[in-house]
Design a protein around this motif. Structure first.
Motif, PDB file in Angstrom:
ATOM      1  N   ASP A 298       1.530  -5.253  15.991  1.00  0.00           N
ATOM      2  CA  ASP A 298       1.645  -3.875  15.484  1.00  0.00           C
ATOM      3  C   ASP A 298       2.572  -3.776  14.283  1.00  0.00           C
ATOM      4  O   ASP A 298       2.240  -3.125  13.282  1.00  0.00           O
ATOM      5  CB  ASP A 298       2.161  -2.941  16.593  1.00  0.00           C
ATOM      6  N   ILE A 299       3.747  -4.416  14.364  1.00  0.00           N
ATOM      7  CA  ILE A 299       4.704  -4.274  13.262  1.00  0.00           C
ATOM      8  C   ILE A 299       4.154  -4.904  11.986  1.00  0.00           C
ATOM      9  O   ILE A 299       4.322  -4.375  10.885  1.00  0.00           O
ATOM     10  CB  ILE A 299       6.110  -4.828  13.628  1.00  0.00           C
ATOM     11  N   ALA A 300       3.447  -6.029  12.139  1.00  0.00           N
ATOM     12  CA  ALA A 300       2.864  -6.689  10.966  1.00  0.00           C
ATOM     13  C   ALA A 300       1.775  -5.816  10.342  1.00  0.00           C
ATOM     14  O   ALA A 300       1.739  -5.633   9.121  1.00  0.00           O
ATOM     15  CB  ALA A 300       2.303  -8.048  11.367  1.00  0.00           C
ATOM     16  N   LEU A 301       0.899  -5.277  11.171  1.00  0.00           N
ATOM     17  CA  LEU A 301      -0.186  -4.430  10.656  1.00  0.00           C
ATOM     18  C   LEU A 301       0.351  -3.164  10.006  1.00  0.00           C
ATOM     19  O   LEU A 301      -0.167  -2.709   8.977  1.00  0.00           O
ATOM     20  CB  LEU A 301      -1.158  -4.070  11.784  1.00  0.00           C
ATOM     21  N   GLN A 302       1.411  -2.589  10.596  1.00  0.00           N
ATOM     22  CA  GLN A 302       2.019  -1.383  10.013  1.00  0.00           C
ATOM     23  C   GLN A 302       2.617  -1.684   8.641  1.00  0.00           C
ATOM     24  O   GLN A 302       2.498  -0.880   7.706  1.00  0.00           O
ATOM     25  CB  GLN A 302       3.097  -0.829  10.959  1.00  0.00           C
ATOM     26  N   ILE A 303       3.266  -2.845   8.513  1.00  0.00           N
ATOM     27  CA  ILE A 303       3.842  -3.237   7.212  1.00  0.00           C
ATOM     28  C   ILE A 303       2.731  -3.449   6.194  1.00  0.00           C
ATOM     29  O   ILE A 303       2.813  -2.982   5.049  1.00  0.00           O
ATOM     30  CB  ILE A 303       4.726  -4.498   7.362  1.00  0.00           C
ATOM     31  N   VAL A 304       1.676  -4.140   6.598  1.00  0.00           N
ATOM     32  CA  VAL A 304       0.553  -4.415   5.691  1.00  0.00           C
ATOM     33  C   VAL A 304      -0.111  -3.109   5.243  1.00  0.00           C
ATOM     34  O   VAL A 304      -0.394  -2.924   4.054  1.00  0.00           O
ATOM     35  CB  VAL A 304      -0.476  -5.353   6.368  1.00  0.00           C
ATOM     36  N   ASP A 305      -0.332  -2.190   6.184  1.00  0.00           N
ATOM     37  CA  ASP A 305      -0.945  -0.905   5.824  1.00  0.00           C
ATOM     38  C   ASP A 305      -0.062  -0.129   4.850  1.00  0.00           C
ATOM     39  O   ASP A 305      -0.565   0.531   3.932  1.00  0.00           O
ATOM     40  CB  ASP A 305      -1.185  -0.052   7.074  1.00  0.00           C
TER      41      ASP A 305
END
Length: 372
Positions: A298-305
């Motif tokens: 989740d944290i990685a996807l949130q940063i990427v988004d």
């Protein structure tokens, strides 16, 4: 939302490998370096745009003020009490968490502790391992028909309620934000804390740690409870006053406690841990493979988004990001400020409102709420 450039990220704790993989797949350079002391973290962080932590890394004002390139601090988990959010906000650094990643694991551990308290399971296991057969010593009680008080009716409180209702428990609760009708739809009757304390056979807390929740259960509130009430804390150390809890278990006012969290971790004062009516775990609320995988991803996807300008999810200090919001979001922010001003002028209270919580819906920034 305008994209924000994040080229390098430091992961300072053991985070699920999917976190690094997702970031690297999206062109972000990642370094993993664990168990750094404060000075080492300060020295290392100068070269990074982003920092990903769990709960052990203390991101203090000193660390934040020394990190001139830092644009985002990502917490792979719920809550951000190990991050100085005010210091980050002053430097324009986004602080982001994964609010739902740990939910089920924390709820399940809470239920496990409630069941263990009702039947003295850990104590009986230890007694058996010592070669004993103490059937009378570990007489328990059924959960069926008992009243469970849930203080904090967010994601975790809701999941605990639905699970314990399946045991036939009556669930009552308190939350200053969740509307009464919403919690009622989950089968939780909301009331004031003063109404709640005397009714409970069991109490579980699921609030953030903040000035208003420190020592929420203390000598005064334990005195208002039923004699023999059992309490569980899988949220944050300090919500239950540890000295008051020890006094309550020693007097019998509290019939038992299940603790996963402590003010000091690991606790140097072992009086609570060693008490025969206290069962404890070393902060295992989020310690499942599933929760760690979920939070890391989740944290990685949130940063990427965020980097791609798609959405901003999980930011806890959204007010620092006004410059990155779209025109539509600016209009929503102005609307929130206007609503706050109207409410301020309409209130009959002598004490001015300190905060207004505005919930928005629809396609905006991905934020679930605006505080101001």
């Amino acid at each position: 939302m305008a994209p924000i450039s994040i080229r390098t990220v430091l992961i300072s704790e053991s985070v699920d490998p999917r976190c690094r993989a997702i970031l690297e797949e999206n062109g972000i350079r990642v370094t993993e370096k664990q168990n750094m002391k404060k000075d080492e973290l300060i020295a290392e962080l100068k070269d990074y745009d982003g920092l990903v932590v769990r709960s052990a890394t203390k991101v203090t004002a000193d660390v934040i003020n020394a990190a001139d390139n830092l644009k985002i601090i990502g917490r792979a988990g719920t809550g951000v009490d190990n991050v100085d959010v005010d210091a980050a906000t002053k430097k324009g650094i986004i602080v982001m968490n994964t609010p739902s990643g740990n939910t089920l694991s924390a709820a399940e551990l809470t239920c496990a502790l409630l069941m263990s308290l009702s039947r003295n399971v850990p104590q009986a296991v230890m007694s058996m391992k010592q070669g004993n057969w103490d059937r009378k010593k570990f007489m328990g009680s059924e959960l069926y028909g008992k009243v469970l008080g849930i203080v904090g009716l967010g994601r975790i409180g809701k999941e605990v309620a639905s699970r314990m209702q399946s045991f036939g428990m009556k669930t009552i609760g308190y939350d200053p934000i969740t509307p009464v009708e919403v919690s009622a739809s989950w089968g939780v009757e909301q009331m004031s804390l003063d109404q709640l304390w005397p009714q409970c056979d069991y109490i579980t807390v699921h609030t953030p740690l903040m000035p208003s929740t420190v020592g929420l259960l203390n000598d005064e509130t334990f005195a208002k409870c039923k004699k023999g009430v059992k309490v569980v804390n899988c949220a944050r150390g300090g919500i239950i006053d540890e000295a008051a809890l020890l006094r309550a278990v020693e007097s019998g006012q509290c019939g038992g406690a299940g603790l996963d969290v402590f003010v000091e971790e690991p606790p140097k004062d072992r009086n609570l841990v060693d008490h025969p009516n206290v069962i404890s775990c070393p902060h295992l609320g989020a310690s499942t493979k599933e929760a760690q995988a979920r939070c890391g991803q989740d944290i990685a996807l949130q940063i990427v988004d965020m980097v791609k300008g798609k959405s901003l999810v999980g930011a806890v200090n959204a007010n620092v990001l006004a410059s990155t919001f779209s025109q539509e979001s600016h209009q929503l922010i102005k609307l929130g400020e206007a609503i706050g001003a109207v409410l301020q002028s309409c209130t009959a209270s002598q004490t001015p409102l300190s905060q207004v919580h505005v919930i928005n819906q629809g396609e905006t920034t991905g934020l679930t709420s605006l505080d101001g």
